[in-house]
Design a protein around this motif. Structure first.
Motif, short mmCIF file in Angstrom:
data_model
loop_
_atom_site.label_atom_id
_atom_site.label_comp_id
_atom_site.label_asym_id
_atom_site.label_seq_id
_atom_site.Cartn_x
_atom_site.Cartn_y
_atom_site.Cartn_z
N VAL A 1 -10.27 17.33 28.15
CA VAL A 1 -11.11 16.13 28.09
C VAL A 1 -11.31 15.70 26.64
N LEU A 2 -11.12 14.41 26.42
CA LEU A 2 -11.33 13.78 25.12
C LEU A 2 -12.53 12.87 25.23
N ARG A 3 -13.44 12.96 24.28
CA ARG A 3 -14.58 12.03 24.24
C ARG A 3 -14.47 11.20 22.97
N VAL A 4 -14.53 9.89 23.15
CA VAL A 4 -14.48 8.93 22.05
C VAL A 4 -15.57 7.89 22.30
N PRO A 5 -15.89 7.04 21.33
CA PRO A 5 -16.94 6.04 21.54
C PRO A 5 -16.72 5.16 22.77
N GLU A 6 -15.47 4.89 23.14
CA GLU A 6 -15.18 4.04 24.29
C GLU A 6 -15.45 4.72 25.63
N ILE B 1 2.78 16.84 29.03
CA ILE B 1 1.33 16.71 29.06
C ILE B 1 0.88 15.76 27.96
N GLN B 2 1.59 15.73 26.84
CA GLN B 2 1.25 14.78 25.78
C GLN B 2 1.45 13.34 26.25
N GLY B 3 2.50 13.09 27.00
CA GLY B 3 2.74 11.75 27.53
C GLY B 3 1.66 11.34 28.53
N ALA B 4 1.26 12.29 29.38
CA ALA B 4 0.19 12.01 30.33
C ALA B 4 -1.12 11.76 29.60
N ALA B 5 -1.38 12.50 28.53
CA ALA B 5 -2.59 12.31 27.73
C ALA B 5 -2.58 10.94 27.04
N ARG B 6 -1.42 10.56 26.47
CA ARG B 6 -1.31 9.23 25.85
C ARG B 6 -1.61 8.14 26.88
N ASN C 1 -4.93 20.43 20.96
CA ASN C 1 -5.83 20.77 19.86
C ASN C 1 -7.26 20.85 20.41
N ARG C 2 -7.84 22.06 20.47
CA ARG C 2 -9.17 22.25 21.05
C ARG C 2 -10.29 21.63 20.20
N ASP C 3 -9.99 21.24 18.95
CA ASP C 3 -10.99 20.54 18.14
C ASP C 3 -11.08 19.07 18.54
N VAL C 4 -10.07 18.57 19.27
CA VAL C 4 -10.03 17.16 19.68
C VAL C 4 -10.28 17.04 21.19
N ALA D 1 -3.93 5.74 20.87
CA ALA D 1 -3.63 6.51 22.08
C ALA D 1 -2.51 7.51 21.82
N ALA D 2 -1.48 7.09 21.11
CA ALA D 2 -0.37 7.99 20.81
C ALA D 2 -0.85 9.14 19.92
N GLU D 3 -1.65 8.82 18.93
CA GLU D 3 -2.15 9.86 18.01
C GLU D 3 -3.04 10.86 18.74
N LEU D 4 -3.99 10.36 19.52
CA LEU D 4 -4.90 11.25 20.24
C LEU D 4 -4.20 12.01 21.36
N GLY D 5 -3.29 11.35 22.08
CA GLY D 5 -2.55 12.01 23.15
C GLY D 5 -1.69 13.14 22.64
N ASP D 6 -1.09 12.95 21.47
CA ASP D 6 -0.25 14.00 20.89
C ASP D 6 -1.06 15.23 20.47
N GLN D 7 -2.38 15.09 20.35
CA GLN D 7 -3.25 16.19 19.96
C GLN D 7 -3.89 16.89 21.16
N VAL D 8 -3.38 16.64 22.37
CA VAL D 8 -4.00 17.16 23.59
C VAL D 8 -4.16 18.68 23.59
#
Length: 181
Positions: A138-143, A73-78, A118-121, A109-116
């Motif tokens: 779901v991840l929300r970022v400025p982009e 799931i981390q790879g899919a998130a990345r 983490n409910r704070d992210v 992408a690697a950093e954020l995907g690895d935190q998939v």
């Protein structure tokens, strides 16, 4: 680009008009179609993308054990986050600067995907696929947003500037959808 011999299903929003769906990418080993990315354009103000990544399963080893060819799931998130970041790079970006921007995007992408997990992210939502409900992260970022789910036979990644109002999807034959390829 030639059409592969085997076309899987692609996850698409339930009730979306065929004119609002377009296969924009597919991939896999020669002769196979294991990944499909569909652009969803239900209105002039909303465009997002859904990537269906079918599992390859297990392959037997000579000693009787099996190895999984599927990612995590981390790879899919990345992948989902990288798709979002790459889509945000202007096409007119000068070459030396674009390499730097892509490298930075890969790192983020690697950093954020690895935190998939983490409910704070990543926030937890529901993905309705036909008559079943799955966890959608779901991840929300400025982009924009990136989303990912493990729905058994495949991982699903989504990304875009703004996310759909509801996550209600169904499977469709990718070969039957309009394609820009």
């Amino acid at each position: 680009m030639t059409t592969p011999e085997r076309s899987p299903t692609a996850l698409v929003p339930r009730g979306t008009d065929d004119d609002d769906l377009e296969v924009i990418a597919w991939g896999g080993p020669a002769g196979e179609w294991l990944e499909t990315t569909v652009a969803v354009r239900p209105s002039p103000n909303l465009e997002y993308f859904i990537r269906t990544m079918h599992r390859e399963g297990m392959r037997p080893m000579p000693h009787g054990a099996g190895i999984s060819l599927d990612g995590s799931i981390q790879g899919a998130a990345r992948t989902a986050v990288m798709d979002l970041f790459l889509s945000a790079i202007p096409p007119e970006e000068p070459r030396p600067e674009s390499i730097e921007v892509v490298e930075e995007a890969m790192g983020r992408a690697a950093e954020l995907g690895d935190q998939v997990l983490n409910r704070d992210v990543w926030t937890l939502h529901q993905l309705h696929v036909d008559d079943r409900v799955f966890a959608l992260l779901v991840l929300r970022v400025p982009e924009g947003f990136a989303a990912v789910a493990d729905i058994g036979p495949c991982f699903v990644g989504a990304y875009g500037r703004s996310q759909p109002p509801a996550w209600r999807c169904t499977f469709r034959s990718a070969a039957e959808l309009h394609s820009s390829l």
